[in-house]
Design a protein around this motif. Sequence first.
Motif, PDB file in Angstrom:
ATOM      1  N   ASP A  21       0.852  -1.187   0.000  1.00 32.73           N
ATOM      2  CA  ASP A  21       0.000   0.000   0.000  1.00 32.73           C
ATOM      3  C   ASP A  21       0.890   1.239   0.000  1.00 32.73           C
ATOM      4  O   ASP A  21       1.468   1.600   1.023  1.00 32.73           O
ATOM      5  CB  ASP A  21      -0.899  -0.025   1.244  1.00 32.73           C
ATOM      6  N   ARG A  22       0.989   1.880  -1.143  1.00 33.23           N
ATOM      7  CA  ARG A  22       1.881   3.040  -1.308  1.00 33.23           C
ATOM      8  C   ARG A  22       1.508   4.195  -0.368  1.00 33.23           C
ATOM      9  O   ARG A  22       2.359   4.990   0.008  1.00 33.23           O
ATOM     10  CB  ARG A  22       1.837   3.510  -2.761  1.00 33.23           C
ATOM     11  N   GLU A  23       0.251   4.269   0.053  1.00 33.66           N
ATOM     12  CA  GLU A  23      -0.188   5.341   0.949  1.00 33.66           C
ATOM     13  C   GLU A  23       0.323   5.149   2.380  1.00 33.66           C
ATOM     14  O   GLU A  23       0.539   6.110   3.100  1.00 33.66           O
ATOM     15  CB  GLU A  23      -1.718   5.432   0.976  1.00 33.66           C
ATOM     16  N   ARG A  24       0.505   3.896   2.794  1.00 32.67           N
ATOM     17  CA  ARG A  24       0.891   3.604   4.182  1.00 32.67           C
ATOM     18  C   ARG A  24       2.265   2.961   4.305  1.00 32.67           C
ATOM     19  O   ARG A  24       2.758   2.782   5.416  1.00 32.67           O
ATOM     20  CB  ARG A  24      -0.145   2.673   4.823  1.00 32.67           C
ATOM     21  N   ARG A  60       6.395   2.469   2.653  1.00 34.39           N
ATOM     22  CA  ARG A  60       7.483   3.000   1.838  1.00 34.39           C
ATOM     23  C   ARG A  60       8.392   1.835   1.477  1.00 34.39           C
ATOM     24  O   ARG A  60       8.919   1.156   2.369  1.00 34.39           O
ATOM     25  CB  ARG A  60       8.250   4.058   2.617  1.00 34.39           C
ATOM     26  N   ASP A 101      -6.994   8.168   9.986  1.00 34.04           N
ATOM     27  CA  ASP A 101      -6.687   7.952   8.577  1.00 34.04           C
ATOM     28  C   ASP A 101      -5.387   8.646   8.156  1.00 34.04           C
ATOM     29  O   ASP A 101      -4.900   8.428   7.047  1.00 34.04           O
ATOM     30  CB  ASP A 101      -7.828   8.477   7.691  1.00 34.04           C
ATOM     31  N   ARG A 102      -4.843   9.475   9.011  1.00 33.88           N
ATOM     32  CA  ARG A 102      -3.630  10.236   8.680  1.00 33.88           C
ATOM     33  C   ARG A 102      -2.387   9.402   8.962  1.00 33.88           C
ATOM     34  O   ARG A 102      -2.220   8.852  10.049  1.00 33.88           O
ATOM     35  CB  ARG A 102      -3.590  11.524   9.505  1.00 33.88           C
ATOM     36  N   VAL A 103      -1.520   9.307   7.969  1.00 33.89           N
ATOM     37  CA  VAL A 103      -0.269   8.572   8.127  1.00 33.89           C
ATOM     38  C   VAL A 103       0.774   9.532   8.694  1.00 33.89           C
ATOM     39  O   VAL A 103       1.109  10.541   8.076  1.00 33.89           O
ATOM     40  CB  VAL A 103       0.207   7.978   6.780  1.00 33.89           C
ATOM     41  N   LYS A 133       5.164   6.395   7.290  1.00 36.69           N
ATOM     42  CA  LYS A 133       4.918   5.172   6.538  1.00 36.69           C
ATOM     43  C   LYS A 133       5.793   4.049   7.081  1.00 36.69           C
ATOM     44  O   LYS A 133       6.904   4.295   7.564  1.00 36.69           O
ATOM     45  CB  LYS A 133       5.249   5.375   5.056  1.00 36.69           C
TER      46      LYS A 133
END
Length: 164
Positions: free
Chosen positions: A113-116, A118, A146-148, A151
Amino acid sequence: MTDRAEPCACASEFTAALARQQELALRREEIVTRLHEEVERLRRGETQAALDVVRHSLIRLHDQILRQAEQLSAPLEVEEARELLTALADEAADAVARTGVERHVPRPGEAFDRERQRPVGRVGARTPEADLTVAQVVAAGFVQGDRVVRKADVVVARWEPEGH
């Protein structure tokens, strides 16, 4: 003579109205200034309260490290050192959690998951279905709802067909 009295009366009324408006403007300015000062005082209080949570958590971590140091009586075996350091990392994560930020550790095999996450490395996937999945977690991530916040660092599995 009445012609001259009328403009004087109008001028007096205008001057009085202007003075009332000026007085109202000064009162409004005083109220705005007082509200601004109160907001700043509240903001400082909230900041200090938030910092207190962090301070107390770090003090607890400090105390736990010192207690562990006092209990050492001989050189640690690798597994004992690993357990001790893991316990200290868990305490640090708990300290962060008290500020509203939770540790997020992806599971090997779950979809990347590129949003959460690296990517910090790449390994070959054993099957095509394992392409773009987490092969290994290098470092946990941290989230606040919901805010990372940070990562997770992961090694990503990539499928490459034979001959490429």
